[in-house]
Design a protein around this motif. Structure first.
Motif, PDB file in Angstrom:
ATOM      1  N   PHE A 154       0.862  -1.178   0.000  1.00 57.15           N
ATOM      2  CA  PHE A 154       0.000   0.000   0.000  1.00 57.15           C
ATOM      3  C   PHE A 154       0.897   1.225   0.000  1.00 57.15           C
ATOM      4  N   GLU A 155       0.674   2.135  -0.919  1.00 58.07           N
ATOM      5  CA  GLU A 155       1.452   3.374  -0.978  1.00 58.07           C
ATOM      6  C   GLU A 155       0.500   4.559  -1.064  1.00 58.07           C
ATOM      7  N   ARG A 156       0.790   5.588  -0.304  1.00 63.17           N
ATOM      8  CA  ARG A 156      -0.012   6.816  -0.358  1.00 63.17           C
ATOM      9  C   ARG A 156       0.519   7.660  -1.505  1.00 63.17           C
TER      10      ARG A 156
ATOM     11  N   ALA B  89      -7.207   3.343  -4.984  1.00 69.01           N
ATOM     12  CA  ALA B  89      -8.407   3.461  -4.164  1.00 69.01           C
ATOM     13  C   ALA B  89      -8.401   4.804  -3.439  1.00 69.01           C
ATOM     14  N   PRO B  90      -9.586   5.352  -3.154  1.00 70.60           N
ATOM     15  CA  PRO B  90      -9.663   6.671  -2.521  1.00 70.60           C
ATOM     16  C   PRO B  90      -9.311   6.681  -1.033  1.00 70.60           C
ATOM     17  N   ASP B  91      -9.520   5.558  -0.334  1.00 67.27           N
ATOM     18  CA  ASP B  91      -9.209   5.508   1.097  1.00 67.27           C
ATOM     19  C   ASP B  91      -8.721   4.107   1.464  1.00 67.27           C
ATOM     20  N   MET B  92      -8.260   3.948   2.710  1.00 68.53           N
ATOM     21  CA  MET B  92      -7.655   2.684   3.119  1.00 68.53           C
ATOM     22  C   MET B  92      -8.664   1.541   3.142  1.00 68.53           C
TER      23      MET B  92
ATOM     24  N   GLN C   1     -10.158  -3.626   0.319  1.00 61.11           N
ATOM     25  CA  GLN C   1     -11.112  -4.357  -0.528  1.00 61.11           C
ATOM     26  C   GLN C   1     -10.520  -4.590  -1.919  1.00 61.11           C
ATOM     27  N   LEU C   2      -9.862  -3.575  -2.460  1.00 59.41           N
ATOM     28  CA  LEU C   2      -9.230  -3.704  -3.779  1.00 59.41           C
ATOM     29  C   LEU C   2      -8.131  -4.760  -3.747  1.00 59.41           C
ATOM     30  N   ALA C   3      -7.369  -4.828  -2.683  1.00 64.39           N
ATOM     31  CA  ALA C   3      -6.318  -5.854  -2.547  1.00 64.39           C
ATOM     32  C   ALA C   3      -6.923  -7.245  -2.594  1.00 64.39           C
ATOM     33  N   ARG C   4      -8.052  -7.430  -1.938  1.00 66.88           N
ATOM     34  CA  ARG C   4      -8.727  -8.740  -1.967  1.00 66.88           C
ATOM     35  C   ARG C   4      -9.196  -9.077  -3.383  1.00 66.88           C
ATOM     36  N   GLU C   5      -9.724  -8.074  -4.077  1.00 65.27           N
ATOM     37  CA  GLU C   5     -10.192  -8.310  -5.450  1.00 65.27           C
ATOM     38  C   GLU C   5      -9.029  -8.616  -6.388  1.00 65.27           C
TER      39      GLU C   5
ATOM     40  N   TYR D  71      -4.692   5.868  -2.505  1.00 62.36           N
ATOM     41  CA  TYR D  71      -3.775   4.773  -2.204  1.00 62.36           C
ATOM     42  C   TYR D  71      -3.522   3.946  -3.449  1.00 62.36           C
ATOM     43  N   ARG D  72      -2.257   3.629  -3.657  1.00 62.25           N
ATOM     44  CA  ARG D  72      -1.877   2.707  -4.727  1.00 62.25           C
ATOM     45  C   ARG D  72      -1.740   1.332  -4.093  1.00 62.25           C
ATOM     46  N   VAL D  73      -2.417   0.355  -4.662  1.00 59.43           N
ATOM     47  CA  VAL D  73      -2.406  -1.011  -4.145  1.00 59.43           C
ATOM     48  C   VAL D  73      -1.724  -1.904  -5.169  1.00 59.43           C
ATOM     49  N   SER D  74      -0.666  -2.598  -4.740  1.00 64.04           N
ATOM     50  CA  SER D  74       0.053  -3.527  -5.608  1.00 64.04           C
ATOM     51  C   SER D  74      -0.022  -4.914  -4.987  1.00 64.04           C
TER      52      SER D  74
END
Length: 54
Positions: A15-17, A39-42, A47-51, A22-25
């Motif tokens: 997770f990077e701000r 994603a707009p918030d943590m 949730q995006l990381a799970r997807e 947030y950028r999720v890799s």
């Protein structure tokens, strides 16, 4: 990718701000093949990381 076990045992998540979001890799543990999303918030980032892992 299998869905057995917790997320932390199946993938590496970063997770990077970046500015106002947030950028999720996400990549599988056994190979480096990054999937990236924003994603707009943590809460949405988790949730995006799970997807992305699925």
């Amino acid at each position: 990718m299998t869905t057995d076990g917790p997320l932390s045992e199946r993938v590496i998540v970063k997770f990077e701000r970046v500015e106002n979001r947030y950028r999720v890799s996400v990549t599988p543990i056994d190979r480096l093949q990054w999937r990236v999303g924003y994603a707009p918030d943590m809460k949405a980032a988790v949730q995006l990381a799970r997807e992305l892992a699925g």
